[in-house]
Each structure stands twice: as structure tokens, then as C-alpha cells.
Scaffold this motif. Structure first.
Motif, short mmCIF file in Angstrom:
data_model
loop_
_atom_site.label_atom_id
_atom_site.label_comp_id
_atom_site.label_asym_id
_atom_site.label_seq_id
_atom_site.Cartn_x
_atom_site.Cartn_y
_atom_site.Cartn_z
N ASP A 40 0.85 -1.18 0.00
CA ASP A 40 0.00 0.00 0.00
C ASP A 40 0.89 1.24 0.00
OD1 ASP A 40 -0.94 -0.36 3.51
OD2 ASP A 40 0.73 0.77 2.64
N HIS A 80 0.13 4.02 -12.65
CA HIS A 80 -1.08 4.44 -11.94
C HIS A 80 -1.07 5.96 -11.72
CE1 HIS A 80 -4.20 4.79 -8.95
NE2 HIS A 80 -3.35 5.10 -8.00
N THR A 81 0.07 6.48 -11.25
CA THR A 81 0.14 7.91 -10.97
C THR A 81 0.77 8.70 -12.12
OG1 THR A 81 2.32 7.68 -9.96
CG2 THR A 81 0.41 7.50 -8.50
N GLY A 82 1.55 8.01 -12.98
CA GLY A 82 2.29 8.72 -14.01
C GLY A 82 3.55 9.38 -13.46
N ALA A 162 -22.28 -3.02 -11.65
CA ALA A 162 -23.33 -2.15 -11.12
C ALA A 162 -24.67 -2.68 -11.59
CB ALA A 162 -23.12 -0.73 -11.63
N PHE A 164 -27.71 -2.07 -13.51
CA PHE A 164 -28.08 -1.12 -14.55
C PHE A 164 -29.48 -0.55 -14.34
CE2 PHE A 164 -24.17 -1.88 -16.10
CZ PHE A 164 -23.95 -2.18 -17.43
N LEU A 166 -30.57 0.73 -11.87
CA LEU A 166 -30.43 1.95 -11.09
C LEU A 166 -29.58 3.00 -11.80
CD1 LEU A 166 -29.85 0.34 -7.57
CD2 LEU A 166 -31.98 1.26 -8.53
N SER A 167 -28.47 2.56 -12.43
CA SER A 167 -27.55 3.54 -13.02
C SER A 167 -27.85 3.81 -14.49
CB SER A 167 -26.11 3.08 -12.86
OG SER A 167 -25.88 1.85 -13.54
N ARG A 168 -28.48 2.84 -15.17
CA ARG A 168 -28.79 3.01 -16.60
C ARG A 168 -30.18 2.44 -16.85
NH1 ARG A 168 -24.32 3.48 -19.93
NH2 ARG A 168 -22.35 3.52 -18.77
N GLN A 179 -16.76 1.33 -21.78
CA GLN A 179 -16.53 2.75 -22.04
C GLN A 179 -15.08 2.96 -22.43
OE1 GLN A 179 -18.25 3.38 -18.08
NE2 GLN A 179 -19.23 5.16 -18.96
N ASP A 184 -7.96 11.86 -24.99
CA ASP A 184 -6.53 12.07 -24.82
C ASP A 184 -5.83 10.74 -25.10
OD1 ASP A 184 -4.29 12.98 -22.04
OD2 ASP A 184 -3.93 12.56 -24.16
N ASP A 186 -2.86 9.90 -25.13
CA ASP A 186 -1.71 9.59 -24.27
C ASP A 186 -2.11 9.23 -22.84
OD1 ASP A 186 0.19 12.20 -25.88
OD2 ASP A 186 0.21 10.05 -26.24
N SER A 191 -7.09 4.10 -17.05
CA SER A 191 -8.04 5.13 -16.61
C SER A 191 -8.97 5.56 -17.73
CB SER A 191 -7.29 6.34 -16.06
OG SER A 191 -6.58 6.98 -17.09
N ARG A 194 -13.13 1.19 -19.33
CA ARG A 194 -13.76 0.53 -18.17
C ARG A 194 -14.87 -0.38 -18.66
NH1 ARG A 194 -14.23 1.81 -12.51
NH2 ARG A 194 -12.37 3.03 -12.88
N THR A 196 -18.04 -2.40 -17.36
CA THR A 196 -18.96 -2.52 -16.23
C THR A 196 -19.97 -3.62 -16.52
OG1 THR A 196 -18.72 -0.16 -15.77
CG2 THR A 196 -20.58 -1.29 -14.74
N ARG B 12 -17.33 4.62 -10.21
CA ARG B 12 -17.81 5.33 -11.39
C ARG B 12 -19.31 5.17 -11.62
NH1 ARG B 12 -15.04 4.80 -17.30
NH2 ARG B 12 -13.24 5.52 -16.10
N LYS B 17 -24.83 7.48 -11.55
CA LYS B 17 -26.19 7.55 -10.98
C LYS B 17 -26.43 8.96 -10.42
CE LYS B 17 -26.19 3.49 -8.60
NZ LYS B 17 -26.57 2.66 -7.43
N LEU B 20 -26.89 11.51 -13.16
CA LEU B 20 -28.24 11.44 -13.73
C LEU B 20 -29.20 12.23 -12.85
CD1 LEU B 20 -28.74 7.72 -14.85
CD2 LEU B 20 -28.86 9.75 -16.30
N THR B 46 -6.12 0.64 3.24
CA THR B 46 -4.84 0.86 3.93
C THR B 46 -4.10 2.01 3.26
OG1 THR B 46 -3.71 -0.73 2.49
CG2 THR B 46 -4.61 -1.59 4.54
N ALA B 104 -4.30 9.85 -7.69
CA ALA B 104 -4.42 9.24 -9.02
C ALA B 104 -5.65 8.35 -9.12
CB ALA B 104 -3.17 8.42 -9.34
N TRP B 146 -2.97 18.06 -9.77
CA TRP B 146 -1.73 17.54 -10.38
C TRP B 146 -0.87 18.68 -10.93
CZ3 TRP B 146 0.60 13.06 -9.72
CH2 TRP B 146 -0.14 12.02 -9.17
#
Lengths: 299, 256
Positions: A40, A80-82, A162, A164, A166-168, A179, A184, A186, A191, A194, A196, B12, B17, B20, B46, B104, B146
Motif C-alpha cells: 500500500d 497508476h500515478t504517471g 453495477a 443497470f 439503477l444507473s442506466r 466505455q 486524450d 496519451d 483510466s 472501463r 462494467t 464510477r 447515478k 443522472l 490501507t 491518481a 496535479w
């Protein structure tokens, strides 16, 4: 690691022998694993590596004078952070061959995801002896990349679930949504993309619970086929996915999409595939079904 | 409160939701709907101490104060967006006590943007594009934190005779990971651009910045910038700056 062509002479790759990274643990040193478990942000990693430099041969092959100063530089980068930073810069003593012990501690506050450790042999103060030799300070003569994954990210496609309904609500009967954000090219693939899964579908619930039967096996193949297909079409619709050899180390969304095209169509450039998409889209579709083994489980 | 703080993460789809539900709300309604928590949001398990409600309240008040100074709820005039962006980036960086690894995380910024200060995103980006409202890299606040990490913390600072960076210049550095991912390199490039501004070349700073970053990246393929000392890095960037001015000048002559 992507091959970079330097505008100056560089030595053979065997002038440096990198012994591999070792990770210090409570039970002693181990080879740096593919996945660093139980990591972590507050974890401090103790890393070390033996690096042997044949200084005389490196300088001779690079066309540099024996007066040239050399150093071994180690940098780290997190996908992850770049974030990218130097963690070690060790001068190579003026001996024909020298074994360096590179050691450092890496605290986790700006890391996570895939961690690239780059080891470079650089001419910090080059003294050219021949016309094609490096002239600028910090010219890179040799490089190697090692990789590990923090937080066990080694083989994860960015996925969540998720309900759907509820969210869609207008798409409550769908199975999943992919998605892809190409605004961008680069940006990190992790990120920008995704998947779902609709946890409102009973068969998806079974899949998420780890069920392993013919239904869920076919669902997995269907998802794999559809995701591959959508990513391939996204790649072909984007002007930022170019012809040329794919970069296996790419983490950008454009780079990874290029790799996906190369994995499915190893002998065809994106330009050719775009023409085929216009002229004969069915041929791309049938190839995708075959490459993703959509019906393999049904045999 | 000392040590890194962990912020709640809103996944996400939960964010979508909320989006919306917020779609038809005006700024006042959004501001009144703000919360300090959400049932689907939780910090990482953590890596630090979960932020407490008092700290979240302080952060919310700070962001709102910056927005009011920039004219909230009145619309930001085109070209005046930095009146909010720069001080907000500085404030976020100085107040949040968040480590880059958590900063991030998309889900952290989704929580801040849609739960803590849901009116700020739609005010700053009235078209309410999803990639500005959810915590993706171009999120209304994520990108500002950032910038402050790489180039700040005081994003309103500039040397005498120069002006603070604008959107194009920030984007030109931050969207080049090999530059924006390393504060030392990012600041060296920024300083080189300011030196060009002081040199009064007669060319726009945005054009110079674009040309400098492009040429500098070409050097980075075979020069280990992290092995250069400050004097050497400064010298290399000045050489790049001279070449950039020459290239723009030649281009202008051709077009004339």
C-alpha cells in the motif's frame, strides 16, 4: 522495452550485466516478483541489484575516450500515478570492469499499479574519441527495464459491476457496457477504458460469484469477444492509432489499442484494416469471432 | 491532523447515478445537495488515515471560497477561467494532504466533485461533460491538483516580467507524461519558457511553449534528463529554446 535509436554510437548490449532486482523482506531477499503482494502507499520497498559494467569495452565500442565519466542511473515510473523519478545515480569507477551494488528504498506515496524500473548506463561527461560518439552530457549508452506490479494489478482489465436498473434504467436488460475515452490518446489505458458488468443480470451474478459452468464459460467468451471487438473498432475509428510496430510496453490508450489490433491482425497495419472495414466489414467480424474463440467451448 | 489522508472513493457507476440525478439541477440546488459522505463511498483500506468530516468541511469551504473570489455563481468569462483554476489547484494541494497515489484514483475525485462540492464542476464547465464531472484525468479538480503537484504549489506565481501559466501551457506540460510526471523536469521546462518570455522574442508564449516541449521530448529519447545536474538541464533547455525561436521564425517567414 521499445527500441530507441540513438543519434550516436552505442556499445553492445552485453557490456553491462544486470543481475536482476532483489526485494528485501522480513525473511531475507527474494527475486522481485511479478506482483508485490500486500503493498500500500505506506509500504517502503527495499530494492537492490548487482550491475556489472565492462567500462573499457563500453567506452571503446561507443567511440568514447577512457577519460569519459560513466554512471548507472535508475529511475522508476508508475503507470497508476504517471509519476517518474530518479532513485539512484552511481558513478562507475575508472576500472576496466566494475561490479556495482545498486541499493535504494522506494516509498510508495507516488506509486501503484505497474512499476517500471529503468537502469541506464549514461556518459555523464562524454569525451568523444571518434566522429559518431556521444557528445552531450547524460547520453544514454545502454538501458534495461524491469517491471513489477504493486497492488496485484498484473493481469486486471479495468472492470467493475453495477445494477443497470439503477444507473442506466433505459438499458437495464443489457449485460455489460464498455466505455472507451479517446479524447486524450496519451492518457493511461487503465483510466480511459472501463468494463462494467450488469449485476442485475442473474447470469452475471453467477459469473461474479465465481461460478464455473457452461453458461458462465460462454458468457466469459462472449464478453471477451465483444470487448475485443469494441476495442478494435475504437482503434480503427481513431486517427491516433497509427501504423508501425506495436510497443509491448505501451500503457497509453492509443498504444494499447495498437497492441490489440496487432494481437488480432499481426500482419495488417491499421490503415489496411480501416480500408477493409469500409470495403468488407464481414471479413473483420468473422476473423474476430475466430481469434477470440467465441465458439471454442461449444465444440 | 498529520500524515497522509485517505479520501472517500465513489465508484464510477455510482457517480453516473448521481450525475443522472443532478442533471436538471441548478447551481443553487446542487450546492444545497452537497454532503460530506455517501453510502457507496469509502476510502482505500490501507495506506493512511481516513479524512474526518471536519477536514472535508474545511476543504469544501475553501473550494467554495476560491470559486466566490472568481465570481461564482456568475459565469466565468472566456479567458478568465484561471481566476479559479490556479488558486483552486494551489488550495487543493496545500489543504488535502493526499498522497499522489491516492490523488491518481478516479473514485476520489468523483466523490469530491459530485458529493462534496457538486455545484463547482457545472459552474466551471457548464456543458457538464462527463469526463469533467467524474474523476477521470480531465476532472474539474483532479487536473488542478496535479498541476500544483508538478508546477506549484503556487500556480499564480510568476517571475518579475512574466505572467503565470495559462491553460494551453499547463496542458502542454501535464499531458506529456515524460515531462509532467516528474516535477523537476516539469519545472525546468516551465522556467525555460519564462526565460523565453523575458527575452521578448516577439512570438507568443503558447507557440514557444509548444515548440520547446516538442523539441525537448525529442532529446529525452537519448539523453537521461535525470542524470543532468541543474546547470546542464538549464543549458539544454536554453539550447532548445533558441532552436524553438529559430523554427517559429523560419515558419513565419515561409508563411509571409
Amino acid at each position: 522495452m521499445k527500441q530507441t535509436i540513438a543519434p550516436f554510437a552505442v556499445p553492445s548490449t552485453d557490456v553491462v550485466n544486470h543481475g536482476g532486482w532483489r526485494l528485501g523482506t522480513a525473511d531475507g531477499e527474494i527475486s522481485l516478483p511479478v506482483d508485490v503482494e500486500h503493498w500500500d502507499y505506506q509500504t517502503v520497498l527495499r530494492l537492490s541489484a548487482p550491475v556489472s559494467v565492462d567500462r573499457a569495452r563500453a567506452l571503446d565500442e561507443a567511440g568514447l575516450s577512457p577519460d569519459t565519466d560513466l554512471a548507472v542511473l535508475v529511475t522508476v515510473r508508475s503507470d497508476h500515478t504517471g509519476c517518474q523519478r530518479r532513485v539512484a545515480l552511481v558513478a562507475v569507477p575508472p576500472q576496466a570492469r566494475y561490479d556495482l551494488a545498486i541499493e535504494f528504498e522506494l516509498d510508495g506515496h507516488d506509486l501503484g499499479g505497474r512499476l517500471d524500473l529503468d537502469t541506464l548506463l549514461v556518459a555523464t561527461a562524454p569525451v568523444p574519441a571518434r566522429a559518431l560518439a556521444a557528445r552531450r552530457p547524460a547520453s544514454i549508452l545502454w538501458r534495461a527495464r524491469h517491471r513489477t506490479h504493486l497492488e496485484g494489478q498484473s493481469s486486471r482489465f479495468p472492470t467493475d459491476s453495477a445494477e443497470f436498473a439503477l444507473s442506466r434504467p433505459s438499458q437495464a436488460d443489457a449485460g455489460w457496457v464498455l466505455q472507451v475515452d479517446l479524447t486524450d490518446p496519451d492518457a493511461s489505458f487503465m483510466s480511459s477504458v472501463r468494463l462494467t458488468l450488469n449485476s442485475g443480470q442473474p447470469i452475471v451474478q453467477d459469473l461474479l460469484r465465481g461460478a464455473s459452468d457452461l453458461r458462465t464459460a460462454f458468457l466469459r467468451r462472449a464478453i471477451n469477444w465483444d470487448v475485443t471487438r469494441q476495442l478494435a473498432l475504437a482503434a480503427l475509428s481513431s486517427a491516433d492509432v497509427h501504423d508501425g510496430p506495436p510497443d509491448p510496453d505501451a500503457t497509453s490508450v492509443a498504444g494499447v489499442l495498437r497492441n490489440i489490433l496487432a494481437a488480432v491482425w499481426p500482419h495488417d497495419e491499421p490503415t489496411v484494416l480501416r480500408r477493409r472495414l469500409q470495403d468488407d466489414p464481414g471479413s473483420l467480424e468473422v476473423h474476430l469471432q475466430s481469434q477470440t474463440r467465441l465458439f471454442a467451448a461449444a465444440r | 491532523m498529520t500524515g497522509p489522508l485517505l479520501y472517500p472513493r465513489l465508484p464510477r457507476e455510482e457517480g453516473r447515478k448521481l450525475l443522472l440525478g443532478q442533471a436538471g439541477m441548478d447551481l443553487d440546488g446542487l450546492a444545497r445537495s452537497a454532503q460530506l459522505d455517501h453510502p457507496a463511498a469509502a476510502p482505500a483500506a490501507t495506506g493512511g488515515r481516513p479524512v474526518d468530516p471536519e477536514k472535508l468541511l474545511d476543504l469544501r469551504d475553501t473550494i467554495r471560497s476560491v470559486a466566490v473570489q472568481a465570481g461564482y455563481p456568475g459565469a466565468l468569462r472566456r479567458g478568465s477561467e484561471q481566476l479559479f483554476d490556479r488558486p483552486c489547484g494551489t488550495a487543493l494541494f496545500e489543504r488535502m494532504m493526499i498522497v499522489p497515489a491516492d490523488a491518481a484514483s478516479e473514485d476520489v475525485w468523483t466523490f469530491l466533485s459530485l458529493v462534496l462540492v457538486p455545484e463547482i464542476g457545472p459552474w466551471r464547465f457548464p456543458e457538464r461533460a462527463e469526463d469533467r464531472m467524474l474523476g477521470r484525468p480531465r476532472n474539474v479538480m483532479r487536473r488542478l491538483w496535479w498541476r500544483a503537484w508538478a508546477l506549484g504549489p503556487d500556480l499564480d506565481f510568476s517571475p518579475d516580467g512574466c505572467t503565470p501559466f495559462g491553460e494551453d501551457e499547463f496542458v502542454g506540460i501535464m499531458e506529456r507524461p515524460s515531462i509532467g510526471g516528474n516535477p523537476r523536469t516539469a519545472r525546468a521546462v516551465r522556467d525555460a519558457i519564462w526565460r523565453l518570455e523575458l527575452a521578448r522574442t516577439g512570438f507568443g508564449r503558447s507557440d514557444l511553449a509548444r515548440e520547446v516541449t516538442r523539441r525537448f521530448r525529442a532529446f529525452m529519447s537519448h539523453i537521461a534528463v535525470d542524470a543532468l545536474d541543474d546547470r546542464e538541464l538549464h543549458g539544454l533547455l536554453d539550447e532548445v529554446g533558441v532552436a524553438a525561436v529559430r523554427a517559429i521564425s523560419i515558419n513565419r517567414d515561409r508563411q509571409a
